[in-house]
Design a protein around this motif. Structure first.
Motif, PDB file in Angstrom:
ATOM      1  N   LEU A 192       0.828  -1.209   0.000  1.00  0.00           N
ATOM      2  CA  LEU A 192       0.000   0.000   0.000  1.00  0.00           C
ATOM      3  C   LEU A 192       0.863   1.260   0.000  1.00  0.00           C
ATOM      4  O   LEU A 192       0.533   2.247  -0.673  1.00  0.00           O
ATOM      5  N   SER A 194       0.906   3.932  -3.060  1.00  0.00           N
ATOM      6  CA  SER A 194       0.666   5.356  -2.820  1.00  0.00           C
ATOM      7  C   SER A 194       1.742   6.212  -3.483  1.00  0.00           C
ATOM      8  O   SER A 194       1.442   7.228  -4.130  1.00  0.00           O
ATOM      9  N   ALA A 243      -5.894  11.158   2.767  1.00  0.00           N
ATOM     10  CA  ALA A 243      -6.344   9.929   3.417  1.00  0.00           C
ATOM     11  C   ALA A 243      -6.464   8.823   2.390  1.00  0.00           C
ATOM     12  O   ALA A 243      -6.474   9.059   1.178  1.00  0.00           O
ATOM     13  N   MET A 244      -6.583   7.607   2.892  1.00  0.00           N
ATOM     14  CA  MET A 244      -6.784   6.422   2.060  1.00  0.00           C
ATOM     15  C   MET A 244      -8.025   5.679   2.548  1.00  0.00           C
ATOM     16  O   MET A 244      -8.280   5.586   3.748  1.00  0.00           O
ATOM     17  N   VAL A 298      -9.961   1.840   2.077  1.00  0.00           N
ATOM     18  CA  VAL A 298      -9.709   0.469   1.639  1.00  0.00           C
ATOM     19  C   VAL A 298     -11.007  -0.322   1.711  1.00  0.00           C
ATOM     20  O   VAL A 298     -11.642  -0.387   2.768  1.00  0.00           O
ATOM     21  N   ALA A 317      -6.689  -0.655  10.213  1.00  0.00           N
ATOM     22  CA  ALA A 317      -6.429   0.790  10.207  1.00  0.00           C
ATOM     23  C   ALA A 317      -5.325   1.153  11.189  1.00  0.00           C
ATOM     24  O   ALA A 317      -4.438   1.961  10.888  1.00  0.00           O
ATOM     25  N   LEU A 337      -1.838  -0.024   9.867  1.00  0.00           N
ATOM     26  CA  LEU A 337      -1.292   0.746   8.753  1.00  0.00           C
ATOM     27  C   LEU A 337      -0.747   2.104   9.176  1.00  0.00           C
ATOM     28  O   LEU A 337      -0.030   2.751   8.407  1.00  0.00           O
ATOM     29  N   LEU A 355       1.998   4.363   6.811  1.00  0.00           N
ATOM     30  CA  LEU A 355       1.499   5.425   5.943  1.00  0.00           C
ATOM     31  C   LEU A 355       1.367   6.734   6.719  1.00  0.00           C
ATOM     32  O   LEU A 355       0.964   6.726   7.891  1.00  0.00           O
ATOM     33  N   VAL A 410      -6.091   5.987   7.414  1.00  0.00           N
ATOM     34  CA  VAL A 410      -6.676   4.969   6.555  1.00  0.00           C
ATOM     35  C   VAL A 410      -8.032   4.574   7.127  1.00  0.00           C
ATOM     36  O   VAL A 410      -8.164   4.337   8.334  1.00  0.00           O
ATOM     37  N   TYR A 411      -9.035   4.503   6.241  1.00  0.00           N
ATOM     38  CA  TYR A 411     -10.382   4.110   6.631  1.00  0.00           C
ATOM     39  C   TYR A 411     -10.767   2.850   5.870  1.00  0.00           C
ATOM     40  O   TYR A 411     -10.413   2.685   4.691  1.00  0.00           O
ATOM     41  N   ALA A 427     -12.915   7.720   2.372  1.00  0.00           N
ATOM     42  CA  ALA A 427     -11.848   8.474   3.039  1.00  0.00           C
ATOM     43  C   ALA A 427     -12.167   9.967   3.041  1.00  0.00           C
ATOM     44  O   ALA A 427     -12.000  10.640   4.072  1.00  0.00           O
TER      45      ALA A 427
END
Length: 309
Positions: free
Chosen positions: A48, A52, A68-69, A71, A99, A102, A106, A110-111, A302
Motif C-alpha cells: 500500500l 501510494s 487519506a486512504m 480500503v 487501520a 497501517l 502510511l 486509513v479508513y 476516506a
C-alpha cells in the motif's frame, strides 16, 4: 489552498485495484497489483505504501497532498474502528485492526469498509443512484454483495452486517451457505450457481458470457437460465422494496454484464412480487461505474470520513 487527493483501494482475492482521486472523484492515476502474498500483513502494508508513492508520481502530485486512504475489503468490517471482522479470501485477517496497523506504514489516515458498501457509496455519489436518498445496491459475482443507502448514508447496522442481501434466505430447505445459514440467495444467483443451472439446461458446460450472448439473440435455453436466476433474485429484491421502499436498485458485478437478458425478466418478476403502490416508483438499473466503483467508493469513504472529523 492546498488541493486534497485521496487514494481508494479495492482489495480482491486475486487482484487489488487502486487510484488517486480528487475531492470530486476525478481519477488522476490508477494501478492494479496482484493480491498474492497479502496474508503477510507487513507485505500488504508495504504494498500500500508503494502503491501510494507510485500513484502520486504518476499524477505528478506531492505525497503530502494525499489526505487519506480508503480500503474496501470483501468481508464484514467494523468501519468505525477499522477492524476486519472476517475475510475468507485472505487468511489470518479475522478480527484484525487494519487501520491501526497501517498507521506505522502510511503518513495519512486509513479508513476501511466492506467492498459492497464502497461500491454503493460510489454509485450513490457518482453513478447510477446519484440523486437518490434511498437505494439498494448489489454486486453479483462469485458471491452476492449487498449494501443499503438510507437517507443518503450507508446503513451498516449495529453489527456492521447491514445490507447483506446475499445471505437473505429464500428457501427453507435449501443448501447450506458458507455464512452458516440455509437457502441463502447467494447459493442461487452467484456465478457458480448460474453456471450449474446453465449446465443443467444446456446439458453441457457453457460459459456465462456465451449464455448472455445467446439470450440476447433469443435462444430459448439461454433465456431460461437468466429467467430462473431473475426469479430467485426478484424474491429478495421485492422483499427489500416492500420493507424499505428504495428509490432505485442498482445491479453491478460480473453477472450484471448479462445486461437486459437478466434485467428484463428481473424487472418483470419484481413487478409481480412488489406491493402495487411501489411497482412504478422503484427503478432497477445496471451499475454505471463498472470495475471502478470499488476504488472510487473507497476514496469517497476516506474523503467523507475526513470531512466528518
Amino acid at each position: 489552498m492546498k488541493k486534497e487527493y485521496f487514494i481508494g483501494v479495492d482489495v480482491g482475492g486475486t487482484f487489488t485495484k487502486a487510484a488517486l482521486v480528487d475531492q470530486k472523484g476525478k481519477v488522476f492515476s490508477r494501478i492494479q497489483v496482484s493480491s498474492r502474498g497479502f496474508s503477510q500483513k507487513q507485505y500488504f502494508a508495504r504494498t500500500l505504501h508503494d502503491i501510494s508513492l507510485r500513484l502520486a508520481a504518476m499524477a505528478h502530485v506531492s505525497f503530502d497532498e494525499i489526505s487519506a486512504m480508503g480500503v474496501g475489503l470483501p468481508g464484514p468490517v467494523d468501519s468505525e474502528q477499522g477492524i476486519i471482522l472476517s475475510l475468507t479470501n485472505i487468511k489470518g485477517w479475522n478480527h484484525f485492526h487494519l487501520a491501526g496497523f497501517l498507521k506505522k506504514y502510511l503518513p495519512f489516515p486509513v479508513y476501511v469498509d466492506n467492498d459492497a458498501n464502497c461500491m454503493a457509496l460510489a454509485e450513490s455519489r457518482l453513478g447510477a443512484a446519484r440523486g437518490a436518498r434511498f437505494a439498494l445496491c448489489l454486486t453479483l459475482g462469485t458471491g452476492v454483495g449487498g449494501a443499503l443507502i438510507l437517507d443518503n448514508d450507508i446503513y451498516r447496522g449495529p453489527f456492521f452486517l447491514g445490507g447483506e442481501i446475499g445471505h437473505m434466505p429464500i428457501c427453507v430447505s435449501g443448501p447450506r451457505c458458507e455464512c452458516g445459514g440455509i437457502g441463502c440467495l447467494e447459493r442461487y444467483v452467484g456465478n457458480q450457481a448460474i453456471a450449474s443451472r446453465a449446465r443443467r439446461i444446456f446439458g453441457k458446460t457453457v460459459p456465462l458470457e456465451e449464455v448472455s450472448r445467446l439470450a440476447r439473440r433469443g435462444h430459448a435455453k439461454a433465456q431460461k437460465v437468466w429467467q430462473e436466476a431473475a426469479a430467485c433474485l426478484a424474491m429478495s429484491i421485492a422483499g427489500i422494496i416492500n420493507v424499505l421502499g428504495p428509490q432505485v436498485v442498482v445491479i453491478g458485478g460480473g453477472v450484471a454484464r448479462a445486461g437486459v437478458a437478466l434485467l428484463g425478466p428481473l424487472r418483470r418478476r419484481v413487478r409481480q412480487h412488489a406491493m402495487r403502490h411501489l411497482k412504478g416508483k422503484v427503478r432497477i438499473v445496471r451499475a454505471a461505474l463498472g470495475n471502478d466503483a470499488g476504488f472510487l467508493g473507497a476514496a469517497l469513504l476516506a474523503k467523507e470520513k475526513i470531512g466528518a472529523r
